[in-house]
Design an enzyme around this catalytic site. Sequence first.
Site, mmCIF file in Angstrom:
data_model
loop_
_atom_site.group_PDB
_atom_site.id
_atom_site.type_symbol
_atom_site.label_atom_id
_atom_site.label_comp_id
_atom_site.label_asym_id
_atom_site.label_seq_id
_atom_site.Cartn_x
_atom_site.Cartn_y
_atom_site.Cartn_z
ATOM 1 N N ASP A 328 0.868 -1.172 0.000
ATOM 2 C CA ASP A 328 0.000 0.000 0.000
ATOM 3 C C ASP A 328 0.911 1.230 0.000
ATOM 4 O OD1 ASP A 328 -2.383 1.581 0.318
ATOM 5 O OD2 ASP A 328 -1.803 1.810 2.419
ATOM 6 N N ASP A 520 -1.589 -0.782 6.020
ATOM 7 C CA ASP A 520 -1.792 -0.255 7.377
ATOM 8 C C ASP A 520 -3.213 0.185 7.670
ATOM 9 O OD1 ASP A 520 -1.759 2.192 5.825
ATOM 10 O OD2 ASP A 520 -1.450 3.237 7.727
ATOM 11 N N ASP A 524 -7.167 -1.723 3.981
ATOM 12 C CA ASP A 524 -6.220 -2.776 3.630
ATOM 13 C C ASP A 524 -6.585 -4.116 4.262
ATOM 14 O OD1 ASP A 524 -4.564 -1.104 2.108
ATOM 15 O OD2 ASP A 524 -3.515 -0.408 3.892
#
Length: 629
Positions: A328, A520, A524
Amino acid sequence: MPVQALAAQASESSRALSPTVEFLRNRKLMIFVLVGLTTGVVLWLAGAEMPLAVTAYLVLGVVIVVTAIDMFKDLMRGHWGLDILAVIAMIATLAVQEYVAGLIIALMLTGGEALEDFATRRASKELDQLLNRAPAFAGRIHPSTGEVERIAIDEVKAGDELLVRSSEILPVDGVLISDHATIDESSVTGEPIPVSYRAGDQLLSGTVNSTTSFSMRAQKIASESNYASIVRLVEEAVDSRAPMVRLADRYAVPFTIVALLIAGLAWFFSGDPVRFAEVLVVATPCPLLIATPIAFMGGMSSAAKLNVIIKDGSVLEVLARVRSAAFDKTGTLTEGKADVVDIRPASHSAVETLRLAATAEQYSVHVFADPIVAAARAQQLELLEVTTADEVATNGVHAALVGGAEVRVGKPAFIEEVAGPITRPVLGAGEAAVYVSVGDELAGIIILSDPIRPRAAETVSRLREAGVTEIALVTGDARSTAESVAHTVGIRTVHAETTPQTKVEIVQAMRSRPVLMVGDGINDAPVLAAAEVGIAMAGRGATVASESAAAVITSNDIARVADVAYVSRRTVKIALQSIWMGIIISVALMLVAAFGYLPAVVGALLQEIVDLVAILSALRALRTYKSVQ
């Protein structure tokens, strides 16, 4: 549930299988066998055959029954254990009247289990420390009298004013009331240098007061605080059993067949049933049973020293074989601490664009919401009145103002739904754009800078060196921002403006397996759960992502991703070395015994030495890994 209750539950739930209980049980059985062996040796030296036989039958009978019960339980769980060879060997020694050898096998079996439990407790020390240091009490300041009362941590309520004395552990998450404080966060975030805070700053539970006493206001109850989430993760880690241990068990069937075949052939060609017993005496491959679980517990402990909590030992095996990785962007490759650096007006002025954005963003939980609202407050802008507000997941915020005007803040595609095509600005590395519209017009664009983590590029490079062939950036942010960050850290494949569902689809479509996903945020969580290995960057506090990830990094150092990959490879290597060491040594000793060159008593003593060597070898996994600086 309070933190100390969580720790107690972690201990209570696994009481029947906990290392301490198993150690005491096996230690008592070992002492019983040791007494029996000593008595047997004395009787043997004295030539008292009948008392020796009675002693052997009594002691071996108890060990065989206890071992057989454990074997039956393992079979009911679907695991074929290697202890069957030890049972057959003990029965064989009784049949051929090799009583002393049988007693040594019993001591080897019970002593090896006791040594395994001791080594496992040693290997899990780092994980246990996290559970044992959970704060149990807090000092609450009475609102009217100002007196400090000592209360159990589960009695703390949000809004309570607490006194934290020097060197005390912060009981819950909260806000600093005193002018300043210095906090040691090393045990939670891995930050080695104490951090200074000012009044109004957020504080994490589980950290330690490194200054004089200060007061704080509780924001969460104990069970919802940062340290409680870590305790839950550790609880899962302590109770897990790695597939590599079951892999060792799966060697039991072919190994048992080979051992019985060698023993049977030795008996057949020699015509001496003693050969059968002599072969089986050295065919008890305790290294396969002992060293593998110790190596995995050692690997988990080594990871814990790096501030990486691995929930399940199976993660180590999968992580060691990872061939693809996806990251990410915000809060993972970048620090997730954005600041407003520029406002580019369109139909409205820069000040009005910021006011509109802050008015809507105050209802958002996105990482960019707080810096936009903070920037507006810093300019002392009065926010507008809102009748309704709704956050559209992964897109932005839609707010209806008093008077009927509609404001949108978020991604360009979200704004283009009402304002038409937008010219997207060129962004630098670490910069992101937030688009603002009023009605069907683009009001302006707010540029935020979210710095790239210092060791992000190094982490990507080290993963490639470790054999990860496919690395991608998968983010919900705009393509220009994503490509800028990807180029800086060395990632060539970029998937931008994704939704949680498309993130899952992208990761599932990656060709080289297994796949590692690092993220995080709340969005996600699905993809972290979908990947073979999900690692959550918890940093300044655990999120929903931590609950769905297989491992959690409690520091803000992304290099821990590469570090734990190295630890996993090293741990699996040590475990496999232990498995094959046990097989090779045992087969070699069986062949020597098959030709009559290894008496039963000597073979039993040699096997005990092999067990000790295997344990010491497995404990290499405890060695602390020094991260590349």
